[in-house]
Design an enzyme around this catalytic site. Structure first.
Site, PDB file in Angstrom:
ATOM      1  CG  HIS A   5      29.026 -25.588   5.232  1.00  0.00           C
ATOM      2  ND1 HIS A   5      30.090 -25.066   4.549  1.00  0.00           N
ATOM      3  CD2 HIS A   5      28.857 -24.808   6.321  1.00  0.00           C
ATOM      4  CE1 HIS A   5      30.546 -24.008   5.206  1.00  0.00           C
ATOM      5  NE2 HIS A   5      29.805 -23.838   6.280  1.00  0.00           N
ATOM      6  CG  HIS A  83       9.073  -9.297   9.662  1.00  0.00           C
ATOM      7  ND1 HIS A  83       9.412 -10.530  10.177  1.00  0.00           N
ATOM      8  CD2 HIS A  83       7.820  -9.437   9.179  1.00  0.00           C
ATOM      9  CE1 HIS A  83       8.402 -11.373  10.019  1.00  0.00           C
ATOM     10  NE2 HIS A  83       7.425 -10.732   9.402  1.00  0.00           N
ATOM     11  CE1 TYR A 107       7.340  -8.556  12.691  1.00  0.00           C
ATOM     12  CE2 TYR A 107       6.569  -7.888  14.858  1.00  0.00           C
ATOM     13  CZ  TYR A 107       6.602  -7.705  13.486  1.00  0.00           C
ATOM     14  OH  TYR A 107       5.887  -6.688  12.919  1.00  0.00           O
ATOM     15  CB  ALA A 108       8.373 -16.376  17.675  1.00  0.00           C
TER      16      ALA A 108
END
Length: 118
Positions: A5, A83, A107-108
């Site tokens: 988690h 970014h 930017y993927a």
């Protein structure tokens, strides 16, 4: 398999800078293989996602792929950051693992924050 988690799994294109000592699953065969979409779809079958973090540039520059990502990841918190801040987030702590794809779309990159399944 060891995601707990709050741990972060970064699915990234082949251009994202990755810290030298980071845990990485490098899936790149050649440019474009495998794609961001293919890897994301596979990961989402195995990982309970609590939230997703991405750069605002992803939506602006690569809208079609961004829209597909948003359609695949619904009903979780979405956090949009610059970014440069995104790259800083990928350097934080020992709870970050990278899955590098052959994607060459600008930017993927996303950070999936692991949730719990109960």
């Amino acid at each position: 398999a060891r995601l707990g988690h709050g741990d972060k799994l970064v699915i990234c294109d082949c251009g994202l800078p990755i810290p030298k000592n980071a845990e990485i699953v490098d899936l790149v065969l050649v440019k474009g293989v495998p794609t961001f979409r293919q890897v994301l779809k596979a990961v989402l079958k195995e990982v309970q996602v609590e939230k997703v973090i991405y750069a605002e540039e992803f939506e602006k520059v690569s809208k079609a792929l961004f829209d597909e990502m948003k359609n695949l990841i619904q009903a979780v918190e979405h956090i949009c950051i610059a970014h440069e801040k995104f790259k800083e987030e990928t350097k934080c702590g020992d709870n970050v693992v990278f899955v590098r794809t052959g994607e060459a779309t600008p930017y993927a990159n996303i950070i999936l924050v692991s949730g719990v399944s109960f």
